[in-house]
Write a protein that holds these residues in place. Structure first.
Motif: not given
Length: 271
Positions: A129-143
């Motif tokens: 989950a974290a790798t997927s978010l990081a690849l998608a741009g976690a800063e934009r997707l997770v507060p």
């Protein structure tokens, strides 16, 4: 354990930057490759005694990739621990797939592997989950508040992991004398030949010139003692807990000397 998935999620989601670290995918592959190398060496050492000693292949090739390496990394590289933890969790992403499939089958040897469900663990879910978010741009997707809260919980993972490691090893029955020959071969492979091979490969690739911390990380991983997960697998699915546990206790005691020795050797080589 809640702490480790939280630490994995926070460090990977916040630290993994695919643009700054485009070869991130090489770390999961390295986790598989290191296990494969250890298995190959162990197979040569025990080939005439297989399948009776399949469990020795697991002990000789599957290292404690997280619960031992993380506290050592925090102690040695506190200023770079976020990046060190990222390397560790990406490595585990590939390594755990081997440990909880082939490693479990070798350690237990009874066919009760549990199928694909045995691979789906909270750390794996957090990692993917974290790798997927990081690849998608976690800063934009997770507060940021969410990431910081998860990171706060995850900070307890390293001390908790140390307690868990001690508790598991302290509960293992010890009787080594009947297994001295097997123990000597396992220790020679896990704490000697595999770190030596890793040092040679990392040096040949010149990785210390590109990323010194990553080079040290690989040395630490290769020189780590056997995975505690092997004992947990045997307790859940069956196997020779007394023999495997005795060998692991000796390996952890020896690792107190061999792990810093390999790090010192690496420092002398690259100096």
């Amino acid at each position: 354990m809640l702490f480790l998935p939280c630490l994995i999620f926070s460090k990977v989601a916040a630290t993994l930057d695919p643009t700054a670290f485009p070869l991130w995918w090489a770390l999961p592959i390295s986790g598989v490759a290191m296990s494969a190398a250890g298995l190959g060496i162990a197979f040569l050492a025990f080939r005439r005694e297989l399948p009776a000693k399949n469990n020795m292949l697991a002990v000789a090739s599957m290292q404690n990739a997280g619960y031992l390496v993380l506290p050592v990394g925090l102690a040695l590289y506190p200023a770079d621990f976020d990046r060190f933890a990222l390397y560790c969790f990406l490595f585990i992403l590939g390594f755990n797939a081997v440990l909880w499939s082939l490693g479990k089958e070798l350690a237990t040897g009874n066919g009760r592997s549990g199928g694909w469900r045995g691979l789906v663990t909270p750390p794996l879910i957090a990692n993917v989950a974290a790798t997927s978010l990081a690849l998608a741009g976690a800063e934009r997707l997770v507060p940021r508040l969410v990431l910081e809260s998860v990171d706060l919980v995850g900070q307890a993972a390293v001390p908790a992991a140390t307690v868990v490691l001690g508790a598991v090893l302290g509960s293992v029955p010890f009787r080594l004398r009947p297994h001295l020959w097997d123990a000597s071969r396992v220790l020679a492979i896990k704490l000697g030949l595999l770190p030596l091979l890793t040092v040679m490969v990392v040096r040949a690739l010149g990785l210390e010139q590109v990323d010194p911390l990553l080079a040290k990380f690989f040395v630490l991983e290769s020189a780590s003692a056997p995975a505690v997960g092997i004992i947990l697998q045997i307790r859940s699915y069956g196997g020779d807990e007394q023999k495997v546990g005795s060998l692991m206790l000796v390996a952890y005691a020896a690792c107190v000397v061999t792990l810093p020795a390999w790090l010192a050797t690496w420092e002398m080589i690259v100096r």
